[in-house]
Design a protein around this motif. Structure first.
Motif, PDB file in Angstrom:
ATOM      1  N   ARG A   3       0.847  -1.203   0.000  1.00  0.00           N
ATOM      2  CA  ARG A   3       0.000   0.000   0.000  1.00  0.00           C
ATOM      3  C   ARG A   3       0.887   1.259   0.000  1.00  0.00           C
ATOM      4  O   ARG A   3       0.578   2.255  -0.655  1.00  0.00           O
ATOM      5  N   VAL A   4       2.002   1.166   0.743  1.00  0.00           N
ATOM      6  CA  VAL A   4       2.961   2.288   0.726  1.00  0.00           C
ATOM      7  C   VAL A   4       3.515   2.456  -0.691  1.00  0.00           C
ATOM      8  O   VAL A   4       3.620   3.575  -1.205  1.00  0.00           O
ATOM      9  N   ALA A   5       3.835   1.326  -1.322  1.00  0.00           N
ATOM     10  CA  ALA A   5       4.398   1.379  -2.682  1.00  0.00           C
ATOM     11  C   ALA A   5       3.395   1.994  -3.660  1.00  0.00           C
ATOM     12  O   ALA A   5       3.781   2.763  -4.556  1.00  0.00           O
ATOM     13  N   PRO A  42       1.976  -7.255  -8.577  1.00  0.00           N
ATOM     14  CA  PRO A  42       1.799  -6.529  -7.310  1.00  0.00           C
ATOM     15  C   PRO A  42       1.295  -7.391  -6.165  1.00  0.00           C
ATOM     16  O   PRO A  42       1.422  -7.008  -5.008  1.00  0.00           O
ATOM     17  N   THR A  43       0.724  -8.557  -6.474  1.00  0.00           N
ATOM     18  CA  THR A  43       0.233  -9.421  -5.392  1.00  0.00           C
ATOM     19  C   THR A  43       1.130 -10.648  -5.213  1.00  0.00           C
ATOM     20  O   THR A  43       0.814 -11.538  -4.441  1.00  0.00           O
ATOM     21  N   GLY A  44       2.223 -10.678  -5.941  1.00  0.00           N
ATOM     22  CA  GLY A  44       3.092 -11.860  -5.967  1.00  0.00           C
ATOM     23  C   GLY A  44       3.635 -12.266  -4.615  1.00  0.00           C
ATOM     24  O   GLY A  44       3.828 -13.439  -4.347  1.00  0.00           O
ATOM     25  N   ASN A  45       3.889 -11.287  -3.726  1.00  0.00           N
ATOM     26  CA  ASN A  45       4.482 -11.609  -2.428  1.00  0.00           C
ATOM     27  C   ASN A  45       3.488 -11.446  -1.285  1.00  0.00           C
ATOM     28  O   ASN A  45       3.895 -11.254  -0.143  1.00  0.00           O
ATOM     29  N   LEU A  46       2.193 -11.485  -1.617  1.00  0.00           N
ATOM     30  CA  LEU A  46       1.191 -11.199  -0.576  1.00  0.00           C
ATOM     31  C   LEU A  46       0.295 -12.402  -0.321  1.00  0.00           C
ATOM     32  O   LEU A  46       0.059 -13.221  -1.218  1.00  0.00           O
ATOM     33  N   GLN A  53      -5.907  -9.157  -2.074  1.00  0.00           N
ATOM     34  CA  GLN A  53      -7.223  -8.631  -2.423  1.00  0.00           C
ATOM     35  C   GLN A  53      -7.291  -7.125  -2.153  1.00  0.00           C
ATOM     36  O   GLN A  53      -7.813  -6.360  -2.966  1.00  0.00           O
ATOM     37  N   GLU A  54      -6.712  -6.716  -1.025  1.00  0.00           N
ATOM     38  CA  GLU A  54      -6.711  -5.276  -0.680  1.00  0.00           C
ATOM     39  C   GLU A  54      -5.978  -4.470  -1.747  1.00  0.00           C
ATOM     40  O   GLU A  54      -6.431  -3.408  -2.173  1.00  0.00           O
ATOM     41  N   VAL A  55      -4.840  -5.028  -2.157  1.00  0.00           N
ATOM     42  CA  VAL A  55      -4.022  -4.320  -3.151  1.00  0.00           C
ATOM     43  C   VAL A  55      -4.758  -4.234  -4.485  1.00  0.00           C
ATOM     44  O   VAL A  55      -4.765  -3.187  -5.150  1.00  0.00           O
ATOM     45  N   LEU A  56      -5.412  -5.313  -4.860  1.00  0.00           N
ATOM     46  CA  LEU A  56      -6.149  -5.303  -6.129  1.00  0.00           C
ATOM     47  C   LEU A  56      -7.269  -4.271  -6.096  1.00  0.00           C
ATOM     48  O   LEU A  56      -7.499  -3.547  -7.077  1.00  0.00           O
ATOM     49  N   MET A  57      -7.950  -4.200  -4.958  1.00  0.00           N
ATOM     50  CA  MET A  57      -9.022  -3.211  -4.833  1.00  0.00           C
ATOM     51  C   MET A  57      -8.458  -1.797  -4.933  1.00  0.00           C
ATOM     52  O   MET A  57      -9.065  -0.912  -5.552  1.00  0.00           O
ATOM     53  N   ASP A  80     -16.902 -11.524   1.015  1.00  0.00           N
ATOM     54  CA  ASP A  80     -16.840 -12.678   1.915  1.00  0.00           C
ATOM     55  C   ASP A  80     -17.069 -12.162   3.342  1.00  0.00           C
ATOM     56  O   ASP A  80     -16.312 -11.300   3.812  1.00  0.00           O
ATOM     57  N   PRO A  81     -18.104 -12.621   4.080  1.00  0.00           N
ATOM     58  CA  PRO A  81     -18.400 -12.067   5.412  1.00  0.00           C
ATOM     59  C   PRO A  81     -17.346 -12.417   6.456  1.00  0.00           C
ATOM     60  O   PRO A  81     -17.290 -11.791   7.511  1.00  0.00           O
ATOM     61  N   VAL A  82     -16.481 -13.387   6.157  1.00  0.00           N
ATOM     62  CA  VAL A  82     -15.458 -13.784   7.137  1.00  0.00           C
ATOM     63  C   VAL A  82     -14.172 -12.980   6.932  1.00  0.00           C
ATOM     64  O   VAL A  82     -13.724 -12.260   7.812  1.00  0.00           O
ATOM     65  N   CYS A  83     -13.602 -13.107   5.746  1.00  0.00           N
ATOM     66  CA  CYS A  83     -12.301 -12.447   5.528  1.00  0.00           C
ATOM     67  C   CYS A  83     -12.445 -11.091   4.831  1.00  0.00           C
ATOM     68  O   CYS A  83     -11.456 -10.377   4.665  1.00  0.00           O
ATOM     69  N   LYS A  84     -13.651 -10.742   4.437  1.00  0.00           N
ATOM     70  CA  LYS A  84     -13.960  -9.452   3.790  1.00  0.00           C
ATOM     71  C   LYS A  84     -13.367  -9.330   2.393  1.00  0.00           C
ATOM     72  O   LYS A  84     -13.297  -8.240   1.825  1.00  0.00           O
ATOM     73  N   MET A  85     -12.898 -10.422   1.832  1.00  0.00           N
ATOM     74  CA  MET A  85     -12.380 -10.369   0.458  1.00  0.00           C
ATOM     75  C   MET A  85     -13.518 -10.267  -0.547  1.00  0.00           C
ATOM     76  O   MET A  85     -14.643 -10.692  -0.272  1.00  0.00           O
ATOM     77  N   ARG A  86     -13.179  -9.729  -1.716  1.00  0.00           N
ATOM     78  CA  ARG A  86     -14.189  -9.639  -2.766  1.00  0.00           C
ATOM     79  C   ARG A  86     -14.288 -10.996  -3.480  1.00  0.00           C
ATOM     80  O   ARG A  86     -13.264 -11.601  -3.816  1.00  0.00           O
TER      81      ARG A  86
END
Lengths: 369, 282
Positions: free
Chosen positions: B154-156, B173-177, B183-187, B237-243
């Protein structure tokens, strides 16, 4: 970029401190050598400096005292004394020779004094006599500290034994030791008589040195006549010349060492942070931005190290001189300026290697994982 | 209405080596990136994706072809002009984050602004907005070593946006996450393409990225091909909040009241069910 370089350097404190310690040590070496050289050179000219006649008269062609040999006929003293404006002409007989003290040989100025020539004798006596009698010698007090020499002990000058009759102050250096004996004793050593080496000329009040100097030159033949300042300058120059090559060589080694450490500091900074430099380039930083930052960091290392090394020397020199009285060290403003300039120039030159590395860091390296 | 093109590449080719060792990494690629659009480049390892993005980002000179950035042909520009284009027009997001270790979150974000007129002072307000937007306020003074992978990325992203570039290039951008951070980064990338009106080019293997982009291109053996757009219906997703794409996920639960919940994984689904059972028992 400068901000980043400085923060990065600060973050790698240990290596920064190691570099600064290395550069400081190398600079201390350079300063110490220069300080010894200057201190010793000043000690070498201590005798003429303390005598302070207005004019020096010596054999034609001779211009100083250190490592010089000069012989004048004794009657020259009368000729000089007769010149208008001369108040007093004090003769000394002088040679450079070895003095054996408790099995150690010391290169010495042997100054032969006449009974009337107290003016040319030691300027500060710490123990014993201030004028030697026949068979007696006045030696530096430092020899007492160095070799346990005491009043009444024997020393040898050119295979002739003398008894220590007095200790003098401020007459010792590693390059030459000033000792005083009777002129007649020195004549015995030289197996000759009727000669003097120098005339220390004091002029009448109201007379001008250059005017009297010129008169002596005109009226006394086959002599060299110099004002005290000229004589001292020549002597100091000669003293410097004697050791300048060795000290220059040692200084060069010290400076090269400091430059190498500075270059290595810059090199490791770039080598360690190649990826970050590539990242900076990918964001629009130019080689010149990065290079400027490296130079500033290098200069910071140099300036801090220079300051630390000078502070160290200022504190350490009096301690060294107390612990080792045979060593004379002296700092001067000229020396500080010269060493600082050399260090800064070396720093800039040493930055060329990191600069070359910086230019070669491709921004595309930022893409590599 | 057609969105304005901010980057156009034609016949982009890159070869390495000479003679028998000559390798053609990218072969005559044409591409246009428009404002507010996200383009995904996919392809197998060694297909030339990174080489391609490096050329678009002016980090690597093409062997032939042309690149026009914001209406300016840059291929023939001397190397000395490139830093200015990188600083003004392009924002990079790297797989390994590439934050500068010695700088804090805030200092990293404003770092690219140091080469811009006005410098850090001028970028201060923009940095504050980005720090808030990417929920980094509490980490403002933290060094990268103390951040999670998601926070680092997110800083990057904030750093890539500080100079308001028209193009953002994101290499894996999500390769090391982990999945949630990814998911946060993609959003965040999706939002910035819309809100900042940037052209975003993402290189990724991550299949989740496909679900949020406008265009997918396939790179193989140095050549590019379009892929059809996919239709998505997103739920959280109601558990992890991912899309989660409701049309493709296998994990869903419909309760007695008729409400249907969608999950990113079987783990989240099971957790949701066990929590529900606990609630009912009480």
């Amino acid at each position: 970029m400068i901000f980043w370089i400085l923060k990065t350097a600060w973050r790698q404190k240990l290596s920064l401190l190691a570099s600064m310690a290395g550069v400081t040590s190398a600079l201390i070496l350079v300063i110490a050598l220069d300080a010894i050289f200057l201190g010793e050179s000043n000690k070498i000219v201590n005798y003429p400096k303390h005598m302070q006649p207005d004019i020096w008269v010596m054999q034609k062609g001779v211009k100083n005292m250190h490592m010089a040999t000069t012989f004048l006929s004794e009657w020259v003293e009368d000729e000089v004394q007769a010149v208008a404006g001369v108040k007093r002409a004090t003769p000394i007989l002088y040679i450079n020779s070895m003095m054996a003290v408790k099995g150690r040989e010391l290169f010495s100025y042997i100054v032969g004094l006449t009974r009337e020539a107290k003016r040319a004798g030691p300027w500060s006596v710490s123990a014993g006599k201030s004028m030697p009698d026949r068979g007696e010698v006045l030696v530096p007090q430092t020899l007492e500290k160095l070799f346990g020499l005491e009043l009444g002990d024997a020393v040898n000058i050119a295979e002739k034994t003398f008894t220590v009759a007095g200790f003098t102050h401020d007459t010792f250096s590693m390059a030459n030791t000033v000792v005083f004996i009777q002129k007649s004793d020195l004549e015995d050593i030289l197996k000759t008589g009727g000669f003097i080496s120098y005339l220390l000329v004091d002029i009448e009040a109201g007379e001008k040195v250059d005017v009297v100097t010129e008169r002596i030159r005109k009226e006394v033949r086959k002599v060299s006549v110099l004002s005290h300042q000229e004589f001292i300058n020549n002597d100091f120059k000669m003293a410097m010349m004697m050791g300048v090559e060795l000290v220059s060589f040692m200084s060069m080694i010290g400076t090269a060492l400091a430059s190498l450490i500075i270059a290595f500091t810059g090199y490791t900074l770039v080598a360690r942070n190649r990826k970050e430099i590539a990242i900076a380039k990918s964001m629009g930083f130019r080689n010149s931005d990065i290079y400027l930052a490296i130079i500033i960091q290098t200069m910071l290392v140099v300036v801090i190290s220079l300051t630390a090394s000078f502070i160290f020397c200022v504190i350490a020199i009096p301690l060294i001189e107390t612990a080792a009285p045979q060593i004379s060290m002296q700092l001067s403003a000229e020396m500080v300026g010269r060493i600082a300039s050399v260090a800064i120039i070396s720093g800039v030159l040493a930055s060329l290697i990191p600069a070359y590395l910086t230019v070669n860091v491709e921004p595309v390296n930022a893409m590599r994982v | 209405m057609k969105k304005p093109v901010v980057l156009k590449a034609e016949g982009l080719t890159k070869t390495f080596g000479q003679g028998e060792t000559k390798v053609c990494a990218v072969r005559g690629i044409d591409i246009e990136l428009s404002k507010g659009e996200i383009t995904l480049i996919m392809g197998p390892s060694g297909s030339g994706k990174t080489t391609f993005v490096s050329m678009l980002g002016t980090l690597l000179r093409p062997t032939s072809g042309s690149i026009v950035v914001d209406g300016k042909e840059i291929t023939e520009l001397p190397e000395s002009k490139m830093p200015e284009i990188r600083a003004k027009n392009i924002g990079f997001i790297f797989q390994s984050f590439n934050l500068l270790d010695a700088l804090t979150v805030e200092e990293n974000i404003v770092f690219p602004a140091r080469v811009m007129p006005g410098g850090v002072k001028k970028a201060k307000d923009r940095a504050d907005v980005l720090i808030d937007r990417f929920s980094l306020s509490h980490r403002r003074k933290a060094l990268p070593g103390y951040l999670s992978g998601g926070e680092k990325q997110r800083v990057a992203i904030a750093r890539a946006l500080i100079n308001r570039p028209s193009i953002v290039l994101a290499d894996e951008p999500t390769g090391n996450l982990d999945s949630r951070s990814g998911q946060e980064v993609l959003m965040a990338l999706y939002d910035l393409s819309r809100d900042e009106n940037c052209a975003v080019l993402v290189v990724s293997h991550d299949p989740r990225v496909e679900e949020m982009v406008d265009r997918i291109m396939w790179l193989e053996d140095g050549k590019l091909a379009d892929r059809k757009e996919t239709y998505h219906e997103w739920a959280v997703d109601p558990v992890c909040k991912m899309r989660v794409d409701t049309l493709t996920t296998d994990h869903k639960v419909t309760l007695d009241n008729g409400m249907t919940y969608y999950f990113c994984s079987i783990r989240c689904q099971q957790r949701f069910i066990s929590e529900k059972k606990g609630d009912d028992t009480q």
